[in-house]
Design a protein around this motif. Structure first.
Motif, mmCIF file in Angstrom:
data_model
loop_
_atom_site.group_PDB
_atom_site.id
_atom_site.type_symbol
_atom_site.label_atom_id
_atom_site.label_comp_id
_atom_site.label_asym_id
_atom_site.label_seq_id
_atom_site.Cartn_x
_atom_site.Cartn_y
_atom_site.Cartn_z
ATOM 1 N N PRO A 1 0.825 -1.221 0.000
ATOM 2 C CA PRO A 1 0.000 0.000 0.000
ATOM 3 C C PRO A 1 0.859 1.273 0.000
ATOM 4 C CG PRO A 1 -0.815 -1.558 1.625
ATOM 5 C CD PRO A 1 0.476 -2.113 1.091
ATOM 6 N N ARG A 2 1.987 1.233 0.680
ATOM 7 C CA ARG A 2 2.889 2.386 0.691
ATOM 8 C C ARG A 2 3.444 2.657 -0.698
ATOM 9 N NH1 ARG A 2 6.357 0.052 5.173
ATOM 10 N NH2 ARG A 2 4.634 -0.528 6.477
ATOM 11 N N SER A 3 3.757 1.585 -1.400
ATOM 12 C CA SER A 3 4.293 1.717 -2.746
ATOM 13 C C SER A 3 3.258 2.344 -3.682
ATOM 14 C CB SER A 3 4.707 0.339 -3.262
ATOM 15 O OG SER A 3 5.297 0.424 -4.520
ATOM 16 N N THR A 4 2.018 1.918 -3.553
ATOM 17 C CA THR A 4 0.940 2.475 -4.367
ATOM 18 C C THR A 4 0.751 3.957 -4.070
ATOM 19 O OG1 THR A 4 -0.152 0.319 -4.403
ATOM 20 C CG2 THR A 4 -1.496 2.222 -4.992
ATOM 21 N N ALA A 5 0.809 4.333 -2.802
ATOM 22 C CA ALA A 5 0.659 5.737 -2.410
ATOM 23 C C ALA A 5 1.799 6.577 -2.977
ATOM 24 C CB ALA A 5 0.603 5.869 -0.898
ATOM 25 N N LEU A 6 3.029 6.070 -2.875
ATOM 26 C CA LEU A 6 4.177 6.804 -3.411
ATOM 27 C C LEU A 6 4.089 6.944 -4.929
ATOM 28 C CD1 LEU A 6 7.311 5.528 -1.462
ATOM 29 C CD2 LEU A 6 6.403 7.848 -1.515
ATOM 30 N N ALA B 1 4.564 10.638 -5.480
ATOM 31 C CA ALA B 1 5.983 10.945 -5.717
ATOM 32 C C ALA B 1 6.628 9.802 -6.505
ATOM 33 C CB ALA B 1 6.698 11.152 -4.386
ATOM 34 N N PRO B 2 6.326 9.697 -7.815
ATOM 35 C CA PRO B 2 6.831 8.574 -8.609
ATOM 36 C C PRO B 2 8.351 8.430 -8.606
ATOM 37 C CG PRO B 2 5.350 9.959 -9.914
ATOM 38 C CD PRO B 2 5.508 10.611 -8.581
#
Length: 119
Positions: free
Chosen positions: A51-56, A60-61
């Motif tokens: 989920p953190r990866s999806t948010a980033l 912030a790609p």
């Protein structure tokens, strides 16, 4: 320890791969396969999306890309340490490529070839 192309040996390798994944990301892989060819172990793994990866990725790609790069580097270091300690393998190199869009990772572990080093 020499590489053995047996189901039991490959299960141990996969168990260690998943241990490292759980340690770093909190969960194991969706799909995982280990193959052995001469002095090389290849892991084909599909990882779960964090989920953190999806948010980033949305906010912030470039930071997500940087985090993916560093996490992959840490993964290589940890898998080397675990395979050397737990399996007694002498590892020459750990090569890993990870595609963040599909969550696939291919990891090649080159084990020291004792016959080659004595020539």
């Amino acid at each position: 320890m020499p590489l053995t192309d047996s189901n039991e040996f490959k299960k141990k390798l996969c168990h260690i791969y998943n241990e490292v994944s759980k340690e770093l990301f909190g969960f194991g892989t969706i799909l995982l396969k280990a193959t052995i060819d001469n002095n090389m172990v290849t892991f084909q793994a599909r990882h779960r999306r964090s989920p953190r990866s999806t948010a980033l990725e949305g906010e912030a790609p470039s930071l997500k890309y940087e985090v993916d790069f560093y996490m992959s580097s840490i993964y290589k270091k940890r898998i080397r340490e675990k395979l050397e300690q737990d399996m007694g393998l002498a590892i020459e190199a750990v090569l890993r490529d990870y595609d963040p869009h599909t969550q696939w990772a291919i990891t090649n572990i080159i084990v020291v070839d004792n016959e080659r080093t004595t020539e």
